[in-house]
Design a protein around this motif. Structure first.
Motif: not given
Lengths: 196, 196
Positions: A147-166
């Motif tokens: 859903t559009a809402g889930t995609r919004l969250i997944v995009h933000a989650w990938s920013a979280y995962a990227e920041d955490l990994a870096l």
């Protein structure tokens, strides 16, 4: 034919070799630090030949980053077996390992894309959506509703995962690899649940 | 003295007025779109006077962004009352409202900082750590233990909150304000718990 100490390569093989070399240099250097001179010396070829294969430095950089992004996408392919959360966990392990092994280059891609370089941005977005699109693939054990809402969250989650990994790659701060991977993968269902 | 349609202001008031004007222009424009000409016209003063107050365009931009960041920090101050999760929720509501009301300018700050502009990066980091430092303030109902591991997670969480706020401000995708705020604030304890 007499043997030669300089191996003669086909243009395709030579271009391939130069790309691989660029990718390996990118692991420990930012894109800006990789010069045509450095490349030519490492490959044992003239600068002129490098221009012949890649046009100019910018085009070479784009080709190297594209190859590095393809490597990232391939390396983080989830296994065929396991439930969706397990597959996500394995995929995030590979992602974390990639960021650790290619810290400088990955950071320079992230910054270059964020800073407005259109070509880097396109490659970055492509890689990022390849990583997240997997989460929406329909199968018997689908992790997320598309859903559009889930995609919004997944995009933000990938920013979280990227920041955490870096952040972890720069300074582990006493946190183990297992904890980081768990903090990436186990958080996603909880985040998605928050928007219902 | 004869009355004049042009109000005479002290230098401090004038500088203040110009800064506020810059901040209000930044709400709906990127930093690059705010020119000295635009500012001078809006303020009804000469370009020369603008240079007198701020030195050059870059210095003016930095002063405006610093003021905008101070506004953000002030607006998102959590209330004195309530448990830590409630205070975080109220703070994140204000953060989301700020991002929605100042979308273009905030996005240009985030991009400028990520892209390597050192002055923007400093202001951005200052604002970001002001927002997250609050989570570590010792009180009777402390939300988070102040450890290196927790700080790693909080930094990544703030990347998540930022991406979510910007994504939702651009396109709400059927997700309500309450859902976004909950997806920001309620996720933090769960994320921190993942690293033990």
């Amino acid at each position: 034919m007499a043997s030669s100490p300089r191996v003669r390569m086909s243009p395709e093989s030579r271009r391939e070799q130069l790309l691989e070399l660029g990718v390996s240099l990118l692991a420990t250097r930012s894109l800006d630090e990789i010069s045509i001179e450095m490349l030519a010396e490492e490959a044992g070829i003239s600068r002129g030949l490098l221009y012949h294969y890649f046009g100019n430095k910018q085009d070479f950089h784009v080709a190297v980053v594209r190859r590095a992004a393809d490597d990232l996408i391939a390396m983080t392919a989830p296994p065929a077996e396991g439930d969706s959360l397990t597959r996500l966990l394995v995929s995030m392990e590979s992602y974390l390992d990639y960021v650790v092994a290619n810290y400088e280059g990955y950071l320079s891609l992230v910054r270059g894309a964020a800073g407005g370089n259109a070509q880097l941005r396109e490659i970055y977005e492509e890689a990022r959506s390849a990583l997240t699109e997997r989460l929406f693939i329909e199968d018997d054990d689908m992790l997320l509703p598309d859903t559009a809402g889930t995609r919004l969250i997944v995009h933000a989650w990938s920013a979280y995962a990227e920041d955490l990994a870096l952040g972890w790659a720069r300074e582990p701060a006493g946190v183990t690899r297992e904890e980081v991977v768990r903090a990436m993968s186990s958080s996603l269902p909880a985040l998605v649940a928050a928007v219902g």
